[in-house]
Motif scaffolding. Structure first.
Motif, PDB file in Angstrom:
ATOM      1  N   PHE A  57       0.847  -1.196   0.000  1.00 37.99           N
ATOM      2  CA  PHE A  57       0.000   0.000   0.000  1.00 37.99           C
ATOM      3  C   PHE A  57       0.878   1.239   0.000  1.00 37.99           C
ATOM      4  CE2 PHE A  57      -2.102  -3.062   2.926  1.00 37.99           C
ATOM      5  CZ  PHE A  57      -3.121  -3.443   2.089  1.00 37.99           C
ATOM      6  N   LEU A  58       0.322   2.356  -0.466  1.00 40.53           N
ATOM      7  CA  LEU A  58       0.961   3.655  -0.286  1.00 40.53           C
ATOM      8  C   LEU A  58       0.574   4.134   1.101  1.00 40.53           C
ATOM      9  CD1 LEU A  58       2.384   6.225  -1.274  1.00 40.53           C
ATOM     10  CD2 LEU A  58       0.170   6.982  -2.131  1.00 40.53           C
ATOM     11  N   ILE A  59       1.535   4.224   2.004  1.00 41.53           N
ATOM     12  CA  ILE A  59       1.192   4.551   3.390  1.00 41.53           C
ATOM     13  C   ILE A  59       2.150   5.572   3.997  1.00 41.53           C
ATOM     14  CG2 ILE A  59       0.174   2.304   3.872  1.00 41.53           C
ATOM     15  CD1 ILE A  59       2.898   1.974   5.595  1.00 41.53           C
ATOM     16  N   CYS A  60       1.729   6.118   5.103  1.00 40.48           N
ATOM     17  CA  CYS A  60       2.615   6.950   5.925  1.00 40.48           C
ATOM     18  C   CYS A  60       2.550   6.441   7.359  1.00 40.48           C
ATOM     19  CB  CYS A  60       2.235   8.420   5.830  1.00 40.48           C
ATOM     20  SG  CYS A  60       0.530   8.773   6.268  1.00 40.48           S
ATOM     21  N   GLY A  61       2.495   5.133   7.523  1.00 45.42           N
ATOM     22  CA  GLY A  61       2.297   4.510   8.824  1.00 45.42           C
ATOM     23  C   GLY A  61       3.486   4.548   9.756  1.00 45.42           C
ATOM     24  N   ILE A  62       4.619   5.035   9.308  1.00 45.74           N
ATOM     25  CA  ILE A  62       5.810   5.034  10.162  1.00 45.74           C
ATOM     26  C   ILE A  62       5.786   6.172  11.187  1.00 45.74           C
ATOM     27  CG2 ILE A  62       7.335   6.466   8.765  1.00 45.74           C
ATOM     28  CD1 ILE A  62       9.482   4.252   9.313  1.00 45.74           C
ATOM     29  N   PHE A  63       4.921   7.144  11.022  1.00 43.18           N
ATOM     30  CA  PHE A  63       4.926   8.313  11.904  1.00 43.18           C
ATOM     31  C   PHE A  63       4.795   7.983  13.387  1.00 43.18           C
ATOM     32  CE2 PHE A  63       3.925  10.510   7.909  1.00 43.18           C
ATOM     33  CZ  PHE A  63       4.970  11.414   7.930  1.00 43.18           C
ATOM     34  N   PRO A  64       3.984   7.012  13.815  1.00 41.88           N
ATOM     35  CA  PRO A  64       3.932   6.728  15.259  1.00 41.88           C
ATOM     36  C   PRO A  64       5.244   6.200  15.834  1.00 41.88           C
ATOM     37  CG  PRO A  64       1.993   5.828  14.183  1.00 41.88           C
ATOM     38  CD  PRO A  64       2.934   6.278  13.099  1.00 41.88           C
ATOM     39  N   LEU A  65       6.138   5.703  14.992  1.00 41.82           N
ATOM     40  CA  LEU A  65       7.375   5.104  15.484  1.00 41.82           C
ATOM     41  C   LEU A  65       8.576   6.041  15.472  1.00 41.82           C
ATOM     42  CD1 LEU A  65       6.942   1.678  13.739  1.00 41.82           C
ATOM     43  CD2 LEU A  65       6.649   2.169  16.161  1.00 41.82           C
ATOM     44  N   VAL A  66       8.464   7.171  14.835  1.00 44.28           N
ATOM     45  CA  VAL A  66       9.588   8.109  14.765  1.00 44.28           C
ATOM     46  C   VAL A  66       9.876   8.616  16.183  1.00 44.28           C
ATOM     47  CG1 VAL A  66      10.337  10.345  13.845  1.00 44.28           C
ATOM     48  CG2 VAL A  66       9.062   8.754  12.399  1.00 44.28           C
ATOM     49  N   PRO A  67      11.152   8.575  16.612  1.00 46.68           N
ATOM     50  CA  PRO A  67      11.480   8.902  18.006  1.00 46.68           C
ATOM     51  C   PRO A  67      11.523  10.400  18.306  1.00 46.68           C
ATOM     52  CG  PRO A  67      13.468   8.315  16.839  1.00 46.68           C
ATOM     53  CD  PRO A  67      12.319   8.103  15.868  1.00 46.68           C
ATOM     54  N   GLY A  68      10.442  11.085  18.021  1.00 47.40           N
ATOM     55  CA  GLY A  68      10.391  12.527  18.261  1.00 47.40           C
ATOM     56  C   GLY A  68      10.530  12.887  19.729  1.00 47.40           C
ATOM     57  N   ALA A  69       9.901  12.109  20.619  1.00 45.79           N
ATOM     58  CA  ALA A  69       9.998  12.392  22.051  1.00 45.79           C
ATOM     59  C   ALA A  69      11.437  12.218  22.529  1.00 45.79           C
ATOM     60  CB  ALA A  69       9.063  11.481  22.835  1.00 45.79           C
ATOM     61  N   GLY A  70      12.127  11.227  22.011  1.00 43.20           N
ATOM     62  CA  GLY A  70      13.525  11.023  22.391  1.00 43.20           C
ATOM     63  C   GLY A  70      14.400  12.197  21.999  1.00 43.20           C
ATOM     64  N   ILE A  71      14.162  12.740  20.816  1.00 41.26           N
ATOM     65  CA  ILE A  71      14.919  13.907  20.360  1.00 41.26           C
ATOM     66  C   ILE A  71      14.606  15.104  21.257  1.00 41.26           C
ATOM     67  CG2 ILE A  71      15.208  15.540  18.448  1.00 41.26           C
ATOM     68  CD1 ILE A  71      14.550  13.107  16.585  1.00 41.26           C
ATOM     69  N   TYR A  72      13.327  15.268  21.568  1.00 43.31           N
ATOM     70  CA  TYR A  72      12.910  16.373  22.436  1.00 43.31           C
ATOM     71  C   TYR A  72      13.571  16.274  23.810  1.00 43.31           C
ATOM     72  CZ  TYR A  72      10.090  19.093  25.656  1.00 43.31           C
ATOM     73  OH  TYR A  72       9.691  19.964  26.633  1.00 43.31           O
ATOM     74  N   TYR A  73      13.494  15.099  24.434  1.00 41.96           N
ATOM     75  CA  TYR A  73      14.052  14.942  25.781  1.00 41.96           C
ATOM     76  C   TYR A  73      15.583  15.025  25.789  1.00 41.96           C
ATOM     77  CZ  TYR A  73       9.467  13.975  27.607  1.00 41.96           C
ATOM     78  OH  TYR A  73       8.154  14.085  27.979  1.00 41.96           O
ATOM     79  N   THR A  74      16.218  14.627  24.712  1.00 46.97           N
ATOM     80  CA  THR A  74      17.669  14.803  24.612  1.00 46.97           C
ATOM     81  C   THR A  74      18.013  16.292  24.650  1.00 46.97           C
ATOM     82  OG1 THR A  74      17.907  12.774  23.323  1.00 46.97           O
ATOM     83  CG2 THR A  74      19.704  14.370  23.178  1.00 46.97           C
ATOM     84  N   ALA A  75      17.355  17.070  23.810  1.00 46.01           N
ATOM     85  CA  ALA A  75      17.604  18.516  23.768  1.00 46.01           C
ATOM     86  C   ALA A  75      17.226  19.178  25.095  1.00 46.01           C
ATOM     87  CB  ALA A  75      16.829  19.152  22.621  1.00 46.01           C
ATOM     88  N   TYR A  76      16.095  18.795  25.640  1.00 44.84           N
ATOM     89  CA  TYR A  76      15.623  19.373  26.904  1.00 44.84           C
ATOM     90  C   TYR A  76      16.633  19.144  28.024  1.00 44.84           C
ATOM     91  CZ  TYR A  76      12.840  20.032  31.120  1.00 44.84           C
ATOM     92  OH  TYR A  76      12.391  20.435  32.352  1.00 44.84           O
ATOM     93  N   ASN A  77      17.127  17.915  28.144  1.00 44.49           N
ATOM     94  CA  ASN A  77      18.080  17.605  29.204  1.00 44.49           C
ATOM     95  C   ASN A  77      19.410  18.332  29.004  1.00 44.49           C
ATOM     96  OD1 ASN A  77      16.802  15.819  31.167  1.00 44.49           O
ATOM     97  ND2 ASN A  77      16.483  14.487  29.400  1.00 44.49           N
TER      98      ASN A  77
END
Length: 138
Positions: A71-91
């Motif tokens: 299928f043509l999908i964009c299903g990977i978005f829930p798995l992208v580690p955005g929170a990890g990037i955020y918490y790395t920068a925050y810390n």
């Protein structure tokens, strides 16, 4: 069990939202949502049995990449580690360097697992996916 279903439903809605945002054709919304939900459910199930975000991401992205070849999908978005990037920068910003490094390393592991899963799955023979596509049209 209820948490698994709720998180899976939320990932369905989130993936459809990204599909709308990125102007995916309307007929692909359900496929996008199902793929995002399947990937997140796979991630959650692996995390229950083997609590490693990198391993769980790898398994979920293998599932998503197989589905994306059909299928043509964009299903990977829930798995992208955005929170990890955020918490790395925050810390780093608040001066908690030890936690920043720990989160940064975990985020890099997840990103590498995602990349390896995509490469691994795309190395599978194309005729397998042509068969799946031809069966979908019936």
């Amino acid at each position: 069990m209820l948490s698994l279903l709720a998180q899976t439903a939320v990932s369905f809605v989130a993936t459809v939202s990204f599909a709308i945002l990125f102007q995916v054709p309307r007929e692909q919304y359900v496929y996008s949502g199902l793929c995002g939900a399947a990937g997140w459910l796979c991630y959650l199930l692996v995390m229950q049995n083997y609590p490693s975000p990198a391993v769980a991401s790898f398994a979920a992205v293998v599932v998503l990449t197989v589905m994306s070849r059909i299928f043509l999908i964009c299903g990977i978005f829930p798995l992208v580690p955005g929170a990890g990037i955020y918490y790395t920068a925050y810390n780093f910003i608040i001066g908690n360097n030890q936690m920043a490094v720990a989160k940064g390393v975990e985020t890099i592991k997840i990103a590498v697992a995602i990349a390896l899963a995509v490469v691994f799955t795309f190395s599978l023979p194309t005729p397998v996916f042509r068969f799946a596509k031809s069966r979908k049209g019936r």
